[in-house]
Scaffold this active site. Sequence first.
Site, PDB file in Angstrom:
ATOM      1  CG  ASP A  60       8.057  31.524   8.797  1.00 35.41           C
ATOM      2  OD1 ASP A  60       9.031  32.238   8.381  1.00 35.41           O
ATOM      3  OD2 ASP A  60       6.996  31.684   8.569  1.00 35.41           O
TER       4      ASP A  60
ATOM      5  CG  HIS B 232       3.435  30.786   2.392  1.00 35.64           C
ATOM      6  ND1 HIS B 232       2.198  31.277   2.221  1.00 35.64           N
ATOM      7  CD2 HIS B 232       3.013  29.364   3.199  1.00 35.64           C
ATOM      8  CE1 HIS B 232       1.247  30.631   2.805  1.00 35.64           C
ATOM      9  NE2 HIS B 232       1.842  29.449   3.484  1.00 35.64           N
TER      10      HIS B 232
ATOM     11  N   GLY C  66       6.976  31.243   5.483  1.00 30.54           N
ATOM     12  CA  GLY C  66       6.169  30.056   5.932  1.00 30.54           C
ATOM     13  C   GLY C  66       6.626  28.803   5.413  1.00 30.54           C
TER      14      GLY C  66
ATOM     15  CG  HIS D 278      -1.474  28.046   5.634  1.00 32.10           C
ATOM     16  ND1 HIS D 278      -0.994  26.828   5.755  1.00 32.10           N
ATOM     17  CD2 HIS D 278      -1.461  28.641   6.945  1.00 32.10           C
ATOM     18  CE1 HIS D 278      -0.821  26.538   7.013  1.00 32.10           C
ATOM     19  NE2 HIS D 278      -1.125  27.504   7.835  1.00 32.10           N
TER      20      HIS D 278
ATOM     21  CG  ASP E  13      -1.774  23.009   4.944  1.00 31.06           C
ATOM     22  OD1 ASP E  13      -2.507  23.008   3.801  1.00 31.06           O
ATOM     23  OD2 ASP E  13      -0.803  23.766   5.042  1.00 31.06           O
TER      24      ASP E  13
ATOM     25  CE1 TYR F 195       3.882  22.487   7.738  1.00 28.18           C
ATOM     26  CE2 TYR F 195       1.571  22.874   7.202  1.00 28.18           C
ATOM     27  CZ  TYR F 195       3.172  23.132   7.070  1.00 28.18           C
ATOM     28  OH  TYR F 195       3.161  24.025   6.082  1.00 28.18           O
TER      29      TYR F 195
END
Length: 367
Positions: free
Chosen positions: A32, A74, A82, A111, A198, A237
């Site tokens: 990712d 992250h 991430g 997240h 997000d 996103y």
Amino acid sequence: MYGCQGFSLLQTTLPDFANFTMKNMPFNLGEDCPVFDNLFEFCQIYAGGTLDAARRLNHKSCDIAINWAGGLHHAKKCEASGFCYINDLVLGILELLKYHARVLYIDIDVHHGDGVEEAFYFTDRVMTVSFHKYGDLFFPGTGDIKDIGEREGKYYAINIPLKDGIDDTSFTRLFKTIIAKVVETYLPGAIVLQCGADSLARDRLGCFNLSIEGHAECVKFVKKFNIPLLVTGGGGYTKENVARCWAVETGVLLDTELPNEIPNNDYIEYFAPDYTLKVANLNMDNLNSKTYLSSIKVQVMESLRSIQHAPGVQMQEVPPDFYIPDFDEDELDPDERVDQHTQDKQIHRDDEYYEGDNDNDHDDGTH
């Protein structure tokens, strides 16, 4: 934003994807975290922005500093994760710790802010508070309410694990209750707020049901404490809603209410068909019952009662600051970038001797 670029780069055939993974695993770049052109320059820009924001707060050049390009929470010390390559938040917090005994980190990305929590898991000088989706194998899989820190950092990591569909009313009520108590108990000298978009409704990867007004209400609440504040971006996103959200929150931080109609610009077609700034939330079920949210609040408050009120630290010698240019950056033409060679000339090495206010030669012969 950075995640969107990651998605476009991952549109490859299966053999290409497998080949990418094999090549980059030795460098701790997982599946990712794709490599793309000018990756290092990209990291320099967003990480440097957060460092400069922290430096300006330290020197009281401003009360609030914003870096929407930052917030890549992250990334770890030894690996990218991430869509995050360098954890600018950790670097910014370390810079703030040069001047502040305690720094509060707040994360409203959907997240878990695992990289920041991990970096400060064993210290009481940074309290991390993360509101995030938890369970159902949702990335990154960390952030249980039972994760509270260890050793000197025990009770200084606060996790608020949430379920799908949380709405404005539930989220903002819980946010204000917890953050008010955290600030009252911890008395931070500075706050870092990660505003990942997000967590908005309609995000391609998210599963919350926040409107832009609900998201921005959290920013407005933190601003009211009048504590030096570093604000960053993060995930997001559905790019047109990310732009909308951070535009509104820039207005909140500047005490400026923006008109709902988006003026004509080069990117206006991204905001079709209504061309408005505000986006309503969705008609979806809120799986976070009042009982569940009440139990989270009770556990968090219990943890806060266990900590030392405003823990004191023995401040050691402050590491040297970055070089502060002696010209007014506000007078420069923002459309003209300073080339790298000119920037390098502004950096002074400690072992160089030169004439001027910062000359290392002294009249008494000492160096």
